[in-house]
Write an enzyme that holds these catalytic residues in place. Sequence first.
Site, mmCIF file in Angstrom:
data_model
loop_
_atom_site.group_PDB
_atom_site.id
_atom_site.type_symbol
_atom_site.label_atom_id
_atom_site.label_comp_id
_atom_site.label_asym_id
_atom_site.label_seq_id
_atom_site.Cartn_x
_atom_site.Cartn_y
_atom_site.Cartn_z
ATOM 1 C CG ASP A 237 -1.678 1.217 1.469
ATOM 2 O OD1 ASP A 237 -2.328 1.670 0.509
ATOM 3 O OD2 ASP A 237 -1.648 1.758 2.590
ATOM 4 C CG ASP B 192 -2.058 7.407 0.384
ATOM 5 O OD1 ASP B 192 -1.204 8.278 0.157
ATOM 6 O OD2 ASP B 192 -2.980 7.144 -0.412
#
Length: 299
Positions: A88, A90
């Site tokens: 991922d 963020d």
Amino acid sequence: MQQVLTLCAAPGALAADTVAAAVELLKEHAGRVEEPHWLAPGEAADIGFEADRPDRALAALRAALESLPVDVNAGPTEGRRKRLLIADMDSTIIVGESLDELAEHAGIRDRIAAITARAMRGELDFEGALRERVGMLKGLPATTIDTVIDGLQLTPGADVLVATMKAAGAYCALVSGGFTPMTGAIRARVGFDEDRANTLTVADGALTGTVGEPILGRDAKLATLKELCAARNLPLGSAATVGDGANDLAMLEAAGMGVAFRAKPAVRDAAVFRIEHADLRGLLYLQGFSASDFAAPRT
């Protein structure tokens, strides 16, 4: 099956006394416990063991050491080194949320950040929450995207994680519920092999307030994991995934090593592997890499 307990922490925060105490505690729950092997002095150590119920041994160690700033994880020795990494972006590979940074320039950071936090905790439908937040940015100059990209900060250890796994032959993909301009910039900066994310619609030099469909969310992240494993003839057990939010949970649960990184409580509690105190190099320690094995990040 041979298991390994891995202790890791911020540099200098893992005391020899803590490792020794872990060995003694482990002896109460395991049939055979090996001498500790330091992966990085003061930072990470492995302890090999065999137990009928390694999950119980892990739970006992976590409970006993929970007051210390140390990450406690365990898994099979066989197959520790992973051949695929899906990360991922963020609040995982970068510090903070890129959408919240766009909102800062629109003067509505608090309003959007509150929705972001609820979505990442799993309290809101991810797709609906994304549409709502992007809609609030309608009219924001498209040049703001470049300004946000220039200010993105890598999470400590992100570049070493990717460089080391690639040097060991792994394929590394950045898969985000964020947006392609940011993931493209981070892919190039860190050295990921590919990036996938959502698209922001722009017209006449400004954001239109809409996001391209279909939205890349929880299901798409899991589908990407399965697709990339199939393309490389890898079982899901050969993959490592890392993330912090509810939309990451499906891929964390499906991978051989799914790591909740400084994650929201529901994600942390559901994940088998969790890192709260170490930086992203902790994923390397979980795979048995020593600090001396780390590859230099791209400059």
